[in-house]
Design an enzyme around this catalytic site. Structure first.
Site, PDB file in Angstrom:
ATOM      1  N   GLY A   1    -115.656  20.737  41.324  1.00  0.00           N
ATOM      2  CA  GLY A   1    -115.965  21.708  40.283  1.00  0.00           C
ATOM      3  C   GLY A   1    -115.251  21.369  38.988  1.00  0.00           C
ATOM      4  O   GLY A   1    -115.051  20.203  38.656  1.00  0.00           O
ATOM      5  N   LEU A   2    -114.880  22.407  38.233  1.00  0.00           N
ATOM      6  CA  LEU A   2    -114.198  22.261  36.946  1.00  0.00           C
ATOM      7  C   LEU A   2    -115.012  21.405  35.978  1.00  0.00           C
ATOM      8  O   LEU A   2    -114.470  20.582  35.247  1.00  0.00           O
ATOM      9  CB  LEU A   2    -112.800  21.664  37.130  1.00  0.00           C
ATOM     10  CG  LEU A   2    -111.802  22.510  37.944  1.00  0.00           C
ATOM     11  CD1 LEU A   2    -110.486  21.766  38.099  1.00  0.00           C
ATOM     12  CD2 LEU A   2    -111.600  23.866  37.319  1.00  0.00           C
ATOM     13  N   CYS A   3    -116.324  21.602  35.991  1.00  0.00           N
ATOM     14  CA  CYS A   3    -117.195  20.873  35.060  1.00  0.00           C
ATOM     15  C   CYS A   3    -118.205  21.827  34.421  1.00  0.00           C
ATOM     16  O   CYS A   3    -119.378  21.493  34.267  1.00  0.00           O
ATOM     17  CB  CYS A   3    -117.896  19.713  35.748  1.00  0.00           C
ATOM     18  SG  CYS A   3    -118.669  20.104  37.325  1.00  0.00           S
ATOM     19  N   GLY A   4    -117.732  23.023  34.088  1.00  0.00           N
ATOM     20  CA  GLY A   4    -118.579  23.976  33.391  1.00  0.00           C
ATOM     21  C   GLY A   4    -119.730  24.452  34.274  1.00  0.00           C
ATOM     22  O   GLY A   4    -119.575  24.707  35.470  1.00  0.00           O
TER      23      GLY A   4
ATOM     24  N   PHE B   1    -122.303  22.700  35.128  1.00  0.00           N
ATOM     25  CA  PHE B   1    -123.028  21.528  35.626  1.00  0.00           C
ATOM     26  C   PHE B   1    -123.661  21.797  36.990  1.00  0.00           C
ATOM     27  O   PHE B   1    -124.865  21.572  37.191  1.00  0.00           O
ATOM     28  CB  PHE B   1    -122.072  20.332  35.703  1.00  0.00           C
ATOM     29  CG  PHE B   1    -122.693  19.072  36.217  1.00  0.00           C
ATOM     30  CD1 PHE B   1    -123.393  18.235  35.367  1.00  0.00           C
ATOM     31  CD2 PHE B   1    -122.579  18.714  37.553  1.00  0.00           C
ATOM     32  CE1 PHE B   1    -123.964  17.060  35.842  1.00  0.00           C
ATOM     33  CE2 PHE B   1    -123.148  17.543  38.036  1.00  0.00           C
ATOM     34  CZ  PHE B   1    -123.839  16.718  37.168  1.00  0.00           C
TER      35      PHE B   1
END
Length: 295
Positions: A86-89, A91
């Site tokens: 995760g931690l990709c907005g 996406f």
């Protein structure tokens, strides 16, 4: 009201988070540069091969190869490509939302899934959809062999008539800040549109001379084409993931900086109020002591 110790603890916590997000941004930027170079180099080849195969399919007599056989799309297979992390907005959520909408549109049509990435696996494991296979944990070392493994599995299912149509759903990399969800049909291979008029806008449509034979050429090109399109989709998704993570971590770092500024102001105000209160207590105590002495 928060004490000075609480505010100091929050400031230290946000500063630690800011260091993490800044480091993740730098790592994503370095990986993005390599991934972007790979997809920019591979995209023209994949697009040109798709155009060539579409043209060959249109000119082929009948069904010259099993991968060109068209059947009523009663059984479909959807390959959903997400990230492992995760931690990709937005996406992952964007493609999961789009894939779920596509599945709901199919109605009574049977749709099975091939999930690529832990986020898609975790999402559809909790829902009533059949997952035929999954591929996880290879994006950091993505190679052509991974695309071959996935493409061979899809082609075998299509040739065995387990499915009648295979589609890919992935993020197409446009720029660092822009990734577009795209769904394209992989099997059966679609033919190019015939040009309008006797010769179209670019003159008469020529034919190909096949050596040794159309069947032998298509037998060599079609599996390579399917593998190339799968490899391109994987590379597009990887580049999009790094671009989305870099953008998200940059925004998180900026927000952390703003939060530290706000907390610092709160800390200074609370410290000033505490000093003022202590001074008032000292002045009040001195005044009471003076009145006692005079009495």
């Amino acid at each position: 009201m928060a004490t000075l110790r609480d505010i100091r603890r929050r400031i230290r916590s946000v500063e630690s988070t800011q260091k993490i997000t800044r480091a993740m941004k730098l790592v994503a930027a370095a990986k993005l540069r390599r991934a972007q170079e790979r997809i920019v180099s591979a995209r023209p080849y994949a697009v040109k091969m798709a155009e060539l195969l579409s043209s060959l399919v249109r000119r082929a007599e009948g069904e010259a190869h099993p991968l060109l056989v068209r059947r009523p799309a009663a059984r479909k297979r959807l390959v959903i490509i997400t990230a492992d992390k995760g931690l990709c907005g937005a996406f992952n959520s964007n493609i999961l939302r789009a894939s779920l909408a596509f599945l709901r549109e199919q109605g009574e049509t049977s749709v099975t899934l091939v999930v690529v990435g832990k986020k898609a696996r975790d999402f559809y494991r909790r829902r009533q959809y059949e997952i035929k296979s999954e591929m996880l944990g290879f994006f950091d070392r993505l190679a052509y062999s991974h695309a071959q493994e996935l493409a061979n599995e899809l082609m075998q299912s299509y040739l065995a008539q387990d499915v009648d149509e295979v589609s890919l759903m992935y993020h197409e990399f446009r720029s660092v800040a822009v990734q577009r969800v795209k769904r394209e049909q992989l099997l059966p291979i679609e033919s190019a549109e015939a040009p309008d008029g006797p010769g179209g806008a670019e003159g008469p449509a020529g034919d190909y001379i096949y050596e040794p034979s159309p069947e032998a050429i298509l037998a060599a090109l079609l599996p390579r084409h399917v593998t190339t399109q799968v490899y391109r989709a994987l590379m597009e998704s990887v580049a999009g993931e790094y671009g989305a993570r870099m953008t998200a971590m940059e925004a998180a770092t900026k927000n952390a900086k703003e939060m530290i500024s706000v907390l610092s102001i709160q800390y200074n105000k609370a410290r000033q109020e505490r000093i003022t209160k202590e001074l008032l207590d000292i002045v009040g105590g001195a005044e009471a002591l003076r009145q006692t002495v005079e009495a």
